[in-house]
Design a protein around this motif. Structure first.
Motif, PDB file in Angstrom:
ATOM      1  N   VAL A   1      57.641  22.844  57.358  1.00 38.60           N
ATOM      2  CA  VAL A   1      56.703  22.598  58.453  1.00 38.60           C
ATOM      3  C   VAL A   1      57.139  21.329  59.172  1.00 38.60           C
ATOM      4  CG1 VAL A   1      54.303  22.097  59.060  1.00 38.60           C
ATOM      5  CG2 VAL A   1      54.793  23.624  57.154  1.00 38.60           C
ATOM      6  N   LEU A   2      57.190  21.392  60.488  1.00 32.64           N
ATOM      7  CA  LEU A   2      57.522  20.228  61.295  1.00 32.64           C
ATOM      8  C   LEU A   2      56.479  20.111  62.400  1.00 32.64           C
ATOM      9  CD1 LEU A   2      59.408  17.891  62.104  1.00 32.64           C
ATOM     10  CD2 LEU A   2      60.725  19.540  63.434  1.00 32.64           C
ATOM     11  N   LEU A   3      55.757  18.994  62.400  1.00 33.70           N
ATOM     12  CA  LEU A   3      54.746  18.731  63.413  1.00 33.70           C
ATOM     13  C   LEU A   3      55.146  17.500  64.197  1.00 33.70           C
ATOM     14  CD1 LEU A   3      51.481  19.165  61.308  1.00 33.70           C
ATOM     15  CD2 LEU A   3      52.716  20.897  62.603  1.00 33.70           C
ATOM     16  N   GLY A   4      54.831  17.506  65.458  1.00 32.42           N
ATOM     17  CA  GLY A   4      55.142  16.363  66.291  1.00 32.42           C
ATOM     18  C   GLY A   4      54.106  16.143  67.361  1.00 32.42           C
ATOM     19  N   GLN A   5      54.208  14.985  67.964  1.00 27.48           N
ATOM     20  CA  GLN A   5      53.349  14.647  69.076  1.00 27.48           C
ATOM     21  C   GLN A   5      54.247  14.201  70.217  1.00 27.48           C
ATOM     22  OE1 GLN A   5      50.457  11.440  68.580  1.00 27.48           O
ATOM     23  NE2 GLN A   5      48.904  12.998  68.280  1.00 27.48           N
ATOM     24  N   ILE A   6      54.177  14.924  71.318  1.00 23.86           N
ATOM     25  CA  ILE A   6      54.946  14.585  72.509  1.00 23.86           C
ATOM     26  C   ILE A   6      53.991  13.849  73.439  1.00 23.86           C
ATOM     27  CG2 ILE A   6      56.274  15.494  74.453  1.00 23.86           C
ATOM     28  CD1 ILE A   6      56.946  17.901  72.567  1.00 23.86           C
ATOM     29  N   ASN A   7      54.289  12.608  73.704  1.00 21.75           N
ATOM     30  CA  ASN A   7      53.345  11.757  74.428  1.00 21.75           C
ATOM     31  C   ASN A   7      53.015  12.279  75.822  1.00 21.75           C
ATOM     32  OD1 ASN A   7      52.993  10.041  72.265  1.00 21.75           O
ATOM     33  ND2 ASN A   7      54.704   8.755  72.861  1.00 21.75           N
ATOM     34  N   ASN A   8      53.975  12.909  76.505  1.00 15.11           N
ATOM     35  CA  ASN A   8      53.693  13.464  77.827  1.00 15.11           C
ATOM     36  C   ASN A   8      52.689  14.613  77.758  1.00 15.11           C
ATOM     37  OD1 ASN A   8      55.381  11.659  79.046  1.00 15.11           O
ATOM     38  ND2 ASN A   8      57.111  13.065  79.152  1.00 15.11           N
ATOM     39  N   ASP A   9      52.538  15.210  76.580  1.00 11.98           N
ATOM     40  CA  ASP A   9      51.568  16.292  76.407  1.00 11.98           C
ATOM     41  C   ASP A   9      50.160  15.772  76.164  1.00 11.98           C
ATOM     42  OD1 ASP A   9      53.630  18.045  76.703  1.00 11.98           O
ATOM     43  OD2 ASP A   9      53.789  18.550  74.582  1.00 11.98           O
ATOM     44  N   LEU A  10      50.030  14.470  75.920  1.00 12.18           N
ATOM     45  CA  LEU A  10      48.726  13.862  75.654  1.00 12.18           C
ATOM     46  C   LEU A  10      48.277  13.025  76.849  1.00 12.18           C
ATOM     47  CD1 LEU A  10      48.965  12.531  71.986  1.00 12.18           C
ATOM     48  CD2 LEU A  10      47.565  14.405  72.813  1.00 12.18           C
ATOM     49  N   ASN A  11      47.158  13.379  77.426  1.00 14.97           N
ATOM     50  CA  ASN A  11      46.570  12.544  78.460  1.00 14.97           C
ATOM     51  C   ASN A  11      45.597  11.584  77.787  1.00 14.97           C
ATOM     52  OD1 ASN A  11      44.393  14.169  77.805  1.00 14.97           O
ATOM     53  ND2 ASN A  11      44.551  15.409  79.660  1.00 14.97           N
ATOM     54  N   LEU A  12      44.864  10.819  78.568  1.00 15.21           N
ATOM     55  CA  LEU A  12      43.910   9.868  78.000  1.00 15.21           C
ATOM     56  C   LEU A  12      42.896  10.583  77.111  1.00 15.21           C
ATOM     57  CD1 LEU A  12      42.784   7.008  77.762  1.00 15.21           C
ATOM     58  CD2 LEU A  12      41.449   7.452  79.837  1.00 15.21           C
ATOM     59  N   ARG A  13      42.439  11.727  77.545  1.00 11.46           N
ATOM     60  CA  ARG A  13      41.483  12.510  76.756  1.00 11.46           C
ATOM     61  C   ARG A  13      42.075  12.893  75.395  1.00 11.46           C
ATOM     62  NH1 ARG A  13      39.041  18.334  78.523  1.00 11.46           N
ATOM     63  NH2 ARG A  13      37.869  18.692  76.623  1.00 11.46           N
ATOM     64  N   GLY A  14      43.349  13.271  75.373  1.00 19.09           N
ATOM     65  CA  GLY A  14      44.020  13.628  74.128  1.00 19.09           C
ATOM     66  C   GLY A  14      44.137  12.457  73.169  1.00 19.09           C
ATOM     67  N   HIS A  15      44.435  11.273  73.719  1.00 13.68           N
ATOM     68  CA  HIS A  15      44.528  10.076  72.879  1.00 13.68           C
ATOM     69  C   HIS A  15      43.157   9.715  72.297  1.00 13.68           C
ATOM     70  CE1 HIS A  15      48.708   8.952  73.428  1.00 13.68           C
ATOM     71  NE2 HIS A  15      48.587   9.235  74.706  1.00 13.68           N
ATOM     72  N   ILE A  16      42.123   9.803  73.117  1.00 11.49           N
ATOM     73  CA  ILE A  16      40.765   9.514  72.640  1.00 11.49           C
ATOM     74  C   ILE A  16      40.362  10.534  71.579  1.00 11.49           C
ATOM     75  CG2 ILE A  16      38.319   9.477  73.314  1.00 11.49           C
ATOM     76  CD1 ILE A  16      39.293   8.246  76.001  1.00 11.49           C
ATOM     77  N   ARG A  17      40.689  11.791  71.793  1.00 14.72           N
ATOM     78  CA  ARG A  17      40.382  12.850  70.825  1.00 14.72           C
ATOM     79  C   ARG A  17      41.055  12.554  69.485  1.00 14.72           C
ATOM     80  NH1 ARG A  17      43.148  17.355  69.178  1.00 14.72           N
ATOM     81  NH2 ARG A  17      41.863  18.994  68.291  1.00 14.72           N
ATOM     82  N   ALA A  18      42.318  12.124  69.525  1.00 16.61           N
ATOM     83  CA  ALA A  18      43.048  11.815  68.295  1.00 16.61           C
ATOM     84  C   ALA A  18      42.371  10.677  67.531  1.00 16.61           C
ATOM     85  CB  ALA A  18      44.498  11.444  68.632  1.00 16.61           C
TER      86      ALA A  18
ATOM     87  N   VAL B   1      57.757  12.534  65.172  1.00 16.35           N
ATOM     88  CA  VAL B   1      57.489  13.501  64.116  1.00 16.35           C
ATOM     89  C   VAL B   1      56.283  12.978  63.352  1.00 16.35           C
ATOM     90  CG1 VAL B   1      58.346  14.517  61.975  1.00 16.35           C
ATOM     91  CG2 VAL B   1      59.881  14.247  63.941  1.00 16.35           C
ATOM     92  N   THR B   2      55.230  13.785  63.244  1.00 13.43           N
ATOM     93  CA  THR B   2      54.026  13.332  62.552  1.00 13.43           C
ATOM     94  C   THR B   2      53.931  13.883  61.135  1.00 13.43           C
ATOM     95  OG1 THR B   2      52.763  15.129  63.570  1.00 13.43           O
ATOM     96  CG2 THR B   2      52.709  12.982  64.669  1.00 13.43           C
ATOM     97  N   LEU B   3      54.613  14.978  60.868  1.00 13.98           N
ATOM     98  CA  LEU B   3      54.611  15.541  59.518  1.00 13.98           C
ATOM     99  C   LEU B   3      55.835  16.425  59.348  1.00 13.98           C
ATOM    100  CD1 LEU B   3      52.995  15.849  56.832  1.00 13.98           C
ATOM    101  CD2 LEU B   3      51.983  17.889  57.828  1.00 13.98           C
ATOM    102  N   LEU B   4      56.542  16.217  58.251  1.00 16.69           N
ATOM    103  CA  LEU B   4      57.679  17.061  57.886  1.00 16.69           C
ATOM    104  C   LEU B   4      57.547  17.373  56.410  1.00 16.69           C
ATOM    105  CD1 LEU B   4      60.465  18.391  58.295  1.00 16.69           C
ATOM    106  CD2 LEU B   4      61.483  16.163  57.834  1.00 16.69           C
ATOM    107  N   MET B   5      57.428  18.653  56.096  1.00 14.22           N
ATOM    108  CA  MET B   5      57.324  19.083  54.696  1.00 14.22           C
ATOM    109  C   MET B   5      58.295  20.243  54.488  1.00 14.22           C
ATOM    110  SD  MET B   5      53.194  19.191  54.010  1.00 14.22           S
ATOM    111  CE  MET B   5      52.918  20.602  55.073  1.00 14.22           C
ATOM    112  N   VAL B   6      58.981  20.212  53.359  1.00 10.04           N
ATOM    113  CA  VAL B   6      59.914  21.280  53.009  1.00 10.04           C
ATOM    114  C   VAL B   6      59.620  21.703  51.571  1.00 10.04           C
ATOM    115  CG1 VAL B   6      62.343  21.917  52.714  1.00 10.04           C
ATOM    116  CG2 VAL B   6      61.670  20.369  54.569  1.00 10.04           C
TER     117      VAL B   6
END
Length: 142
Positions: A64-81, A128-133
């Motif tokens: 599993v590989l999870l990431g956060q792309i900052n351009n995909d997060l607006n102010l609302r996304g940052h507040i939600r996080a 990368v926010t989470l990497l599990m193998v």
């Protein structure tokens, strides 16, 4: 293991397989923490991710590989996080995931880690926010 590794987008049905990998990756934590906490913690990683992929072999999720792309997060996304993270800490503090040993110590250390992470986090376009193998597939190119 000569089987072909495939990569694809994460699907909701992959969540339980991801929990199996998390249990392998953190055996000490999973022995100490209730199952409901593990589900919520991994669920938080997934809910904060803007990019999620899984590695599969013969249809079985092995990474599993999870990431956060900052351009995909607006102010609302940052507040939600931030709000989701605060919610998680409150639920742990209130015992919503069952009886955690020394839960207030756990919360205090968690918050201290998050603060250190925020202070020392390098500026980047993505992370990368989470990497599990899965244990059987570590070191094989995932």
């Amino acid at each position: 293991m000569t089987q072909q590794i495939q990569f694809r987008e994460f699907e909701a049905t992959d969540f339980d397989d991801s929990l199996l990998i998390a249990r392998e990756a953190w055996p000490d934590d999973t022995a100490m923490l209730p199952e409901t906490f593990l589900r919520a913690d991994i669920g938080l990683y997934f809910s904060l991710a803007t990019w999620a992929r899984v590695a599969t072999v013969s249809g079985r999720v092995v990474g599993v590989l999870l990431g956060q792309i900052n351009n995909d997060l607006n102010l609302r996304g940052h507040i939600r996080a931030i709000l989701l993270s605060i919610r998680q800490v409150l639920l742990v503090s209130l015992g919503a995931y069952g009886r955690l040993p020394r839960r207030f110590t756990f919360v205090r250390k968690y918050l201290a880690t998050e603060i250190r992470w925020a202070r020392n986090r390098p500026v980047s376009d993505a992370e990368v926010t989470l990497l599990m193998v899965a244990e059987d597939y570590r070191g094989l190119g995932i």
